[in-house]
Write a protein that holds these residues in place. Sequence first.
Motif, short mmCIF file in Angstrom:
data_model
loop_
_atom_site.label_atom_id
_atom_site.label_comp_id
_atom_site.label_asym_id
_atom_site.label_seq_id
_atom_site.Cartn_x
_atom_site.Cartn_y
_atom_site.Cartn_z
N ASP A 164 -2.42 -21.09 -36.17
CA ASP A 164 -3.48 -21.35 -37.14
C ASP A 164 -4.84 -20.99 -36.56
O ASP A 164 -5.69 -20.44 -37.25
N LEU A 165 -5.02 -21.32 -35.28
CA LEU A 165 -6.29 -20.97 -34.62
C LEU A 165 -6.48 -19.46 -34.56
O LEU A 165 -7.56 -18.94 -34.83
N ALA A 166 -5.41 -18.75 -34.23
CA ALA A 166 -5.50 -17.29 -34.16
C ALA A 166 -5.81 -16.71 -35.54
O ALA A 166 -6.62 -15.80 -35.67
N ALA A 167 -5.19 -17.26 -36.58
CA ALA A 167 -5.46 -16.79 -37.95
C ALA A 167 -6.91 -17.07 -38.32
O ALA A 167 -7.56 -16.25 -38.98
N GLU A 168 -7.40 -18.22 -37.91
CA GLU A 168 -8.79 -18.58 -38.18
C GLU A 168 -9.75 -17.63 -37.46
O GLU A 168 -10.74 -17.18 -38.03
N VAL A 169 -9.42 -17.29 -36.22
CA VAL A 169 -10.25 -16.36 -35.46
C VAL A 169 -10.24 -14.98 -36.12
O VAL A 169 -11.28 -14.32 -36.25
N VAL A 170 -9.06 -14.54 -36.57
CA VAL A 170 -8.97 -13.24 -37.23
C VAL A 170 -9.79 -13.24 -38.51
O VAL A 170 -10.52 -12.29 -38.81
N HIS A 171 -9.69 -14.33 -39.27
CA HIS A 171 -10.47 -14.44 -40.52
C HIS A 171 -11.97 -14.39 -40.21
O HIS A 171 -12.73 -13.69 -40.89
N ASP A 172 -12.38 -15.15 -39.20
CA ASP A 172 -13.79 -15.15 -38.82
C ASP A 172 -14.23 -13.76 -38.35
O ASP A 172 -15.33 -13.31 -38.65
N ALA A 173 -13.36 -13.09 -37.61
CA ALA A 173 -13.69 -11.75 -37.13
C ALA A 173 -13.83 -10.77 -38.29
O ALA A 173 -14.74 -9.92 -38.30
N GLN A 174 -12.96 -10.90 -39.29
CA GLN A 174 -13.05 -10.03 -40.47
C GLN A 174 -14.37 -10.28 -41.21
O GLN A 174 -15.03 -9.35 -41.65
N ALA B 113 -15.86 -13.16 -30.00
CA ALA B 113 -14.44 -12.94 -30.28
C ALA B 113 -13.61 -13.06 -29.00
O ALA B 113 -12.51 -13.65 -29.02
N VAL B 114 -14.12 -12.53 -27.90
CA VAL B 114 -13.40 -12.63 -26.63
C VAL B 114 -13.27 -14.10 -26.23
O VAL B 114 -12.21 -14.56 -25.81
N ARG B 115 -14.36 -14.87 -26.38
CA ARG B 115 -14.31 -16.31 -26.05
C ARG B 115 -13.31 -17.03 -26.95
O ARG B 115 -12.55 -17.88 -26.49
N GLN B 116 -13.30 -16.68 -28.24
CA GLN B 116 -12.38 -17.33 -29.18
C GLN B 116 -10.93 -17.02 -28.82
O GLN B 116 -10.08 -17.90 -28.87
N MET B 117 -10.67 -15.79 -28.49
CA MET B 117 -9.31 -15.40 -28.16
C MET B 117 -8.86 -16.07 -26.85
O MET B 117 -7.70 -16.48 -26.73
N ARG B 118 -9.76 -16.19 -25.90
CA ARG B 118 -9.40 -16.85 -24.62
C ARG B 118 -9.13 -18.33 -24.85
O ARG B 118 -8.21 -18.89 -24.26
N SER B 119 -9.93 -18.98 -25.71
CA SER B 119 -9.72 -20.40 -25.96
C SER B 119 -8.46 -20.63 -26.79
O SER B 119 -7.82 -21.67 -26.69
N THR B 120 -8.05 -19.67 -27.58
CA THR B 120 -6.83 -19.79 -28.39
C THR B 120 -5.59 -19.66 -27.50
O THR B 120 -4.60 -20.33 -27.73
N VAL B 121 -5.70 -18.84 -26.47
CA VAL B 121 -4.55 -18.62 -25.58
C VAL B 121 -4.22 -19.87 -24.79
O VAL B 121 -3.09 -20.16 -24.51
N ARG B 122 -5.21 -20.66 -24.45
CA ARG B 122 -5.00 -21.86 -23.62
C ARG B 122 -4.17 -22.88 -24.28
O ARG B 122 -3.74 -23.21 -25.16
#
Length: 141
Positions: free
Chosen positions: A23-33, A132-141
């Motif tokens: 869900d977090l990754a989907a949210e990040v993708v939506h925000d990135a779009q 976006a890089v920060r969001q992706m790193r925080s999602t991976v954790r």
Amino acid sequence: MTYRVRAPGGETEAVRPAVKSGDLAAEVVHDAQRLVSLELALAKQELKDLAMANAIAAGLVAAGALVILLGVLVAVPVLVVVLVPDHWIAAVVWVAAYLLVGAVAVLVGKSRFQVKLPGKTLASLKENKEWAVRQMRSTVR
């Protein structure tokens, strides 16, 4: 997503349920779009502003060239006036005035032309990349 929960004292507090990493990754993708869409809108606006400024500069150059052309066209009758004694000084002043006004208009218009990259958009893209890089790193954790 935040829910309000009534605590035992009648007070409400915000509770955020556990969110899945998908869900977090989907949210990040939506925000990135959405960010990309906003960046495109910013770039369009900046390019529109630049085009308007360059259109004004082109108008000044064209007006200056027209005045210079008029100066040259006036020079022909002036040659006739020059052939008549004592009128040559007025004719030369007339041509010089036209040429001076035209040259100033061309130089001002030329100095106002701008060919550059949209700076605000580039700075914003850099910030968004970092976000976006920060969001992706925080999602991976």
